[in-house]
Write an enzyme that holds these catalytic residues in place. Structure first.
Site, short mmCIF file in Angstrom:
data_model
loop_
_atom_site.label_atom_id
_atom_site.label_comp_id
_atom_site.label_asym_id
_atom_site.label_seq_id
_atom_site.Cartn_x
_atom_site.Cartn_y
_atom_site.Cartn_z
CE LYS A 268 -0.05 -5.89 11.36
NZ LYS A 268 -0.27 -6.42 10.00
N PRO A 269 1.69 -7.41 16.89
CG PRO A 269 2.57 -9.40 17.77
CD PRO A 269 1.40 -8.86 16.99
CG MET B 85 -2.03 -1.03 1.07
SD MET B 85 -2.83 -1.42 2.63
CE MET B 85 -1.59 -2.42 3.41
CG ASP C 1 -3.85 -4.54 11.27
OD1 ASP C 1 -4.06 -5.73 11.60
OD2 ASP C 1 -3.05 -4.23 10.38
#
Length: 775
Positions: free
Chosen positions: A130-131, A23, A128
């Site tokens: 997340k690690p 993206m 979203d």
């Protein structure tokens, strides 16, 4: 196109590339006004709206645990965000070294909760967590990154997912972007329901679980299994994996990951307070001011300076080890996880569309739709599938269709004796923009494995294509029917394609599909003069309507020029253009191999046929023509060995026995030829295998049986189309030259497609000195 050092975007000068992904691209840059280095995040085409949403979202937040945005701009059509440049690493890279010390995990978690608290107080849901979206600086400060997927919830702060405002969501959602990373999705997110802050809390709980245990909470070998784990399964208890963890911390994690939103923490404040309380009431090793992570724990190979913006959903730092030697990929059939599933044509069609999108890239080999679909419903280990298809990696995924929205969740797995998951994302779009969804998946995968896309490929994958959903639905139904290949199904496919064109006469892919389908009706079912003109008409319409950008249309036209017109020059021109448009087209390579055999360029022919077979290893028609073209090249020993190998893999492969019989016949092993040809005829009784058996019988001296079979072929030709060339071949083998010539003349008059082999196949050798041969 990547920006080179020295490029200027407004007041910023690009210094170096930091990362790239599906993206956007991230660079280190110098702010000439303030004399400081910053991170510049640049939007790829098609993601400008998401980019603007991310900028607006971060601009609405000001908190030490959320990345800071300095500026937003547009320079020469390039959209960018200027952000702070930090030293440190992502939580994902820290976890790779194993579980994090309890004191460090608690300190990181409290800061993440504080950042979420600030975002949720503004009505912003990250979606979203997340690690890889949590960054820990070398000074021990934790920052939440990448708000590109964030959505604004109802300003009233209502906690019910049903009460979340979705109007703004619809306006701001950029089709084709990720909607959360599968491993950390909340159950309501996996179901595609409206979200509020409690979804982030679930994801945060999954991250905390992984920090403490060193393993993901929800793990499965397939995407369907991953969804099932999130929706229905309970992960192993934290203390079963890490016994020294306080029971109170396990209770916090369990509550955060409750599958029912109403039973979770109802705010980030609640979980932050419990984490702080745990620190204050614990003794010994747990200290609120303990250093976050010793420097030795940082991954040594990371660059010292990383941009927060670079580690977002769909963005990855370039890593040579991540992408080593992935140059052959198979896309396995998508699994339908839609409510009330059962739309196989749509699921299979979308698999085909994804394969088609990936095929247009030159830098990798992509297994064709025909072979990939053989694994539908097959439960085999991914390394075994990869071995059978001779690929380095596989893409598997799910598709979910809800109303006018379509979501594809995909996972890239490297297969080198074991599975290694490299990447997973979800993409969604409105049905009318579904073609763009496939291109975005292909582009993300190409970026993930560091495949360099040409400017033309970048433009092709970034181009936006809308489609009438009703037209597209009919088109997919037609392709599903055409794939089955029987006479009835081919006519059924034609009906669907005609219905699609009745709704939109300008839909070029339907014209191209019609052209290919008409071409596939001959030689087995229809006379060339009946179907080839229709194939030509629709191929030319597809070329004109698409601006000559559809490889399928050029392939169909090449088939007409080669098999019907015997226009060698025109056929080669169209095939080569089709391969420029789609270098992975097994059909185009297949046709090219046949063309090269027809014009007696045998060495090139066998090479092209081998390429087609490698791209579509489970296609028996392609395998058959590889054997046939090798036979025309007089490579009889190779044909014998390869036919035997094919029979071992495909015991019911009639044409493998047929070509084996012909190789035996041409090497003087007549009785073995009869045995093999008889097996071919038994497995697949048709005009071609009858002509194989008749020639073998004639070579073995069984003239009466050969004549009986020749008469049988003549009878078939009176009631339906049969290739006159093959009947003529039998009479030539029987020594009846004049009758052979008469049938060959009839083949010329009927424009039989198999007449193109006249100059190539070895059984025509006795006729080459006859005066009629040149004619």
């Amino acid at each position: 196109m990547p920006l080179s050092p020295g490029t200027r975007l407004g007041p910023y000068e690009i210094v170096a590339t930091i990362g790239a992904g599906g993206m956007g691209e991230v660079y280190e840059a110098l702010d000439s006004r303030l004399g400081r280095n910053i991170a510049i995040k640049v939007s790829l085409a098609g993601f400008d709206e998401r980019f603007q949403r991310e900028a607006r979202t971060i601009a609405a937040l000001s908190h030490p645990n959320i990345c800071t945005i300095y500026d937003v701009g547009n320079a020469g059509g390039v959209h960018y965000i200027a952000m702070e440049l930090l030293k440190g690493s992502t939580l994902q890279d820290v976890i790779r070294a194993g579980p994090i010390a309890l004191s460090a995990a608690l300190e990181i978690s409290i800061q993440v909760a504080a950042g979420l608290e600030a975002a949720h107080s503004k009505g912003i849901v990250h979606r979203d967590i997340k690690p890889s979206n949590v960054f820990v600086t070398s000074e021990g400060q934790t920052k939440i990154m990448d708000f590109g997927l964030a959505k604004f919830a109802d300003s009233t702060g209502a906690h019910s997912a049903a009460e979340t405002v979705t109007a703004l969501d619809r306006n701001l959602t950029t089709p084709g972007t990720t909607v959360g990373t599968i491993n950390y999705m909340s159950p309501e997110q996996a179901r595609g329901e409206p979200l509020d802050g409690r979804s982030d809390i679930f994801s945060f709980g999954a991250v905390l679980y992984e920090m403490i245990t060193g393993v993901r909470a929800f793990r499965a070998s397939t995407l369907a299994g991953q969804f099932d784990a999130i929706l229905h399964q309970t992960p192993p208890s934290v203390r079963s994996l890490t016994p020294t963890v306080p029971a109170a911390l396990e209770q916090i994690i369990v509550k955060a990951m409750n599958k029912e939103p109403g039973l979770r923490y109802q705010s980030a404040t609640g979980i932050r307070d419990d984490l702080k309380r745990l620190i204050s009431t614990s003794t010994g090793a747990v200290s609120a001011r303990a250093p976050v992570v010793k420097r030795s724990r940082w991954i040594a190979g990371l660059a010292a300076t990383l941009a927060i913006a670079a580690i977002g959903a769909g963005l990855v730092l370039k890593s040579r080890s991540m992408a080593r030697q992935i140059r052959a990929i198979a896309v396995l059939p998508l699994e339908n996880v839609s409510a009330g599933a059962g739309e196989d044509y749509f699921t299979d069609g979308m698999t085909g569309q994804l394969i088609d999108a990936m095929m247009k890239v030159h830098g990798w080999r992509v297994i064709s739709r025909t072979s990939a679909m053989q694994y539908k419903g097959v439960h085999k280990a991914l390394p075994k599938i990869a071995e059978e298809l001779d690929v380095d990696a596989v893409v598997e995924g799910t598709i979910q269709r809800a109303g006018d929205r379509v979501r594809i969740s995909a996972r890239l797995v490297r297969t080198g004796g074991k599975e290694e998951s490299l990447w997973a994302q979800s993409f969604d779009r409105d049905l009318q923009d579904v073609l763009d969804l496939e291109a975005d998946v292909a582009r993300s995968i190409a970026n993930q494995i560091e495949l360099t896309l040409s400017p033309g490929e970048q433009r092709e994958l970034a181009a936006r294509h809308s489609v009438n959903p009703a037209v597209f639905d009919l088109y997919l139904k037609g392709r599903a029917a055409a794939d089955l290949g029987t006479e009835g199904k081919l006519h059924e496919a034609i009906g669907y394609f005609e219905q699609a064109l009745a709704k939109d006469r300008t839909y070029a892919p339907a014209h191209a599909a019609l052209a290919l389908t008409y071409g596939n009706l001959t030689p087995q079912y229809e006379a060339p003069k009946k179907v080839m003109p229709e194939s030509r008409k629709h191929a030319q319409e597809a070329i004109e309507l698409s601006g000559d950008t559809l490889a399928e249309a050029d392939t169909a036209l090449a088939g007409v020029l080669l098999r019907f017109d015997w226009d060698w020059t025109g056929a080669e021109r169209e095939i080569r253009h089709a391969l420029e448009l789609n270098p992975n087209s097994a059909d185009a390579h297949w046709l090219y191999g046949n063309y090269l055999t027809a014009v007696q360029r045998y060495e090139e022919a066998t090479q092209e046929s081998a390429v087609a077979h490698k791209l579509d290893p489970l296609s028996l028609p392609i395998y058959s023509d590889l054997l046939g073209n090798s036979l025309s090249a007089r490579q009889y020993d190779r044909v014998i060995a390869e036919s035997r190998s094919a029979i071992q893999t495909h015991p019911d492969f009639g044409f493998a026995y047929g070509w084996l019989g012909m190789a035996y016949m041409l090497t003087g092993r007549a009785h073995e030829a009869v045995e093999a040809a008889a097996k071919a005829h038994k497995l697949d009784p048709n005009v071609s295998t009858t002509h194989f058996l008749a020639m073998a019988q004639a070579a073995a001296g069984n003239k009466a049986e050969a004549q009986r079979l020749a008469t049988e072929l003549e009878s078939v030709a009176q009631s339906r189309y049969a290739c006159a060339y093959e009947i003529g071949s039998v009479y030539l083998r029987l020594g009846q030259t004049q009758k052979a010539v008469d049938w060959l003349k009839r083949g010329a008059e009927e424009q039989c497609d198999c007449m193109m082999w006249l100059q190539a196949e070895p059984w025509m050798d006795p006729l080459r000195t006859d005066p009629h041969y040149a004619e």
